[in-house]
Motif scaffolding. Structure first.
Motif, PDB file in Angstrom:
ATOM      1  N   ASN A 241      11.450   3.412 -10.248  1.00 25.55           N
ATOM      2  CA  ASN A 241      10.549   2.373  -9.737  1.00 25.55           C
ATOM      3  C   ASN A 241      10.918   1.054 -10.421  1.00 25.55           C
ATOM      4  O   ASN A 241      11.749   1.034 -11.336  1.00 25.55           O
TER       5      ASN A 241
ATOM      6  N   ASP B 267       8.701   1.459  -4.617  1.00 20.77           N
ATOM      7  CA  ASP B 267       7.702   1.065  -5.616  1.00 20.77           C
ATOM      8  C   ASP B 267       6.783   2.220  -5.976  1.00 20.77           C
ATOM      9  O   ASP B 267       5.885   2.069  -6.808  1.00 20.77           O
ATOM     10  N   THR B 268       6.995   3.393  -5.373  1.00 21.45           N
ATOM     11  CA  THR B 268       6.109   4.536  -5.611  1.00 21.45           C
ATOM     12  C   THR B 268       6.750   5.638  -6.447  1.00 21.45           C
ATOM     13  O   THR B 268       6.099   6.623  -6.781  1.00 21.45           O
TER      14      THR B 268
ATOM     15  N   HIS C 261       1.723  -2.170   6.157  1.00 23.02           N
ATOM     16  CA  HIS C 261       0.836  -1.082   6.551  1.00 23.02           C
ATOM     17  C   HIS C 261       0.338  -1.345   7.957  1.00 23.02           C
ATOM     18  O   HIS C 261      -0.423  -2.273   8.198  1.00 23.02           O
TER      19      HIS C 261
ATOM     20  N   ALA D  55       6.269  -5.754  -4.772  1.00 28.70           N
ATOM     21  CA  ALA D  55       5.993  -5.033  -6.011  1.00 28.70           C
ATOM     22  C   ALA D  55       6.487  -5.739  -7.255  1.00 28.70           C
ATOM     23  O   ALA D  55       6.000  -5.482  -8.358  1.00 28.70           O
TER      24      ALA D  55
ATOM     25  N   GLU E 238       3.906   0.191  -0.529  1.00 31.52           N
ATOM     26  CA  GLU E 238       2.484  -0.108  -0.666  1.00 31.52           C
ATOM     27  C   GLU E 238       2.062  -1.288   0.202  1.00 31.52           C
ATOM     28  O   GLU E 238       0.881  -1.621   0.280  1.00 31.52           O
TER      29      GLU E 238
ATOM     30  N   VAL F  16       2.648   6.519   5.899  1.00 25.05           N
ATOM     31  CA  VAL F  16       3.590   5.611   5.234  1.00 25.05           C
ATOM     32  C   VAL F  16       4.995   5.784   5.801  1.00 25.05           C
ATOM     33  O   VAL F  16       5.722   4.804   6.022  1.00 25.05           O
TER      34      VAL F  16
ATOM     35  N   CYS G 282       9.147  -1.628  -0.708  1.00 25.26           N
ATOM     36  CA  CYS G 282       7.736  -1.656  -1.127  1.00 25.26           C
ATOM     37  C   CYS G 282       6.882  -0.930  -0.096  1.00 25.26           C
ATOM     38  O   CYS G 282       6.459  -1.508   0.912  1.00 25.26           O
TER      39      CYS G 282
END
Length: 326
Positions: free
Chosen positions: A13, A7-8, A47, A36, A32, A62, A30
């Motif tokens: 993406n 997703d980055t 995370h 996403a 993040e 990450v 994903c």
């Protein structure tokens, strides 16, 4: 087959329209920490770490978070015969590829890669390069050097990305179709727009083949493709078992003309330093190429033959500055 993106990614993406046709094949990792998109299957990387730490590359927060759930990602992919990792100049887009590649696996891994733009900073380029330092175990690679686009006079970054995206859209269906019938390790040739199996020769043969281009050959053998002379592109290292082999194939580059001119200049200098009569006409080919061709080979063979008539202790070689094509 599965197509893996993050997703980055800058270009690859969930918002990339090229992927809509392949909706059932897409897996979005994903990074993040949240889902996403609802359009594609997602794998959410939670995370787990916070605070100070490396911002990108191997060992970053990450990256470590994804490493912690690597087993789950592997189990999601392990039933597939072919996995295509679509990556771009964002180092994080390489995390899923790098983590899966370095595990024991039975699927065929295919990689689409492009470097960060030079203006994005040395740290970003270094992190990206580290994850492409060893491509052993990869079934195929499509490497598109997008740096050459920076030479065009774009009004803004969006226009640059649009041009790159259009080129990706042209190439992508061909890459997908080529993976299905692939038997051997291959690279995607940007001129013929086909996958070409990688051939291998011994280091000794490679040195003999490249005599006309390079004086200090051993310095380059372990970190470049050997392509009818030496061309500095991301290395495709061998496994320990095949460490005595090097890849020997012509690979098309968007900056092939620059390479052609550099090698031609080198041949002129080589002839001049050794008092060899040498004539050469400029190549009029336009477009992405390997940087060398049959005409170049004939000139190189001629110089090699003439050099062989000179005692080795009297042979002189100019320095080939590969940094000029980076």
């Amino acid at each position: 087959m599965k197509i893996v993106i993050t997703d980055t990614g800058i270009l690859w993406n969930p918002g990339n329209p090229i992927l809509k046709k392949y909706r059932d094949l897409i897996l979005v990792v994903c990074l993040e920490g949240v889902k996403a998109t609802d359009e594609y299957e997602c794998f959410i990387c939670p995370h787990k770490s916070f605070g100070l730490g490396m911002s990108m590359g191997i060992g970053s927060r990450v990256y470590n978070d994804l490493e912690d759930v690597a087993d789950e990602l592997y189990y999601k992919l392990r039933s597939e015969d072919d996995i295509l990792f679509l990556t771009d100049g964002d180092p994080a887009s390489l995390y899923p590829y790098y983590i899966i590649k370095n595990r024991r696996h039975h699927m065929n891994i295919h990689l689409w890669a492009s470097p960060p733009f030079s203006f994005e900073g040395k740290a970003r380029m270094k992190a990206h390069k580290e994850m492409l330092a060893d491509l052993s175990g990869v079934k195929s690679i499509c490497y598109i050097d997008t740096q050459e686009y920076l030479k065009n006079d774009y009004k803004n970054f969006s226009n640059l990305l649009e041009d790159v995206q259009n080129y990706f859209e042209e190439i992508f269906p061909i890459v997908i179709d080529g993976i299905g019938g692939m038997e051997n390790e291959s690279y995607f040739d940007l001129v013929s727009k086909t996958y070409i199996p990688l051939g291998k020769i011994s280091v000794e043969e490679a040195i003999l083949k490249s005599t006309e281009y390079l004086s200090d050959k051993e310095e380059y053998i372990d970190n470049t493709y050997l392509i009818e002379g030496m061309v500095d592109i991301p290395e495709y290292q061998r496994s320990e078992k095949n460490k005595k082999d090097i890849i020997y194939r012509q690979v098309a580059r968007i900056d092939g003309k620059k390479i052609c001119n550099l090698l031609r200049e080198y041949r002129f200098k080589l002839a001049q330093m050794n008092n060899i009569e040498f004539n050469s006409t400029e190549c009029n080919y336009v477009g992405a190429c390997t940087g060398t061709c049959e005409k170049c080979d004939e000139e190189a063979k001629y110089l090699s033959m003439k050099l062989s008539e000179i005692p080795k202790e009297k042979q002189k070689f100019p320095i080939l500055n590969l940094e000029e094509v980076e």
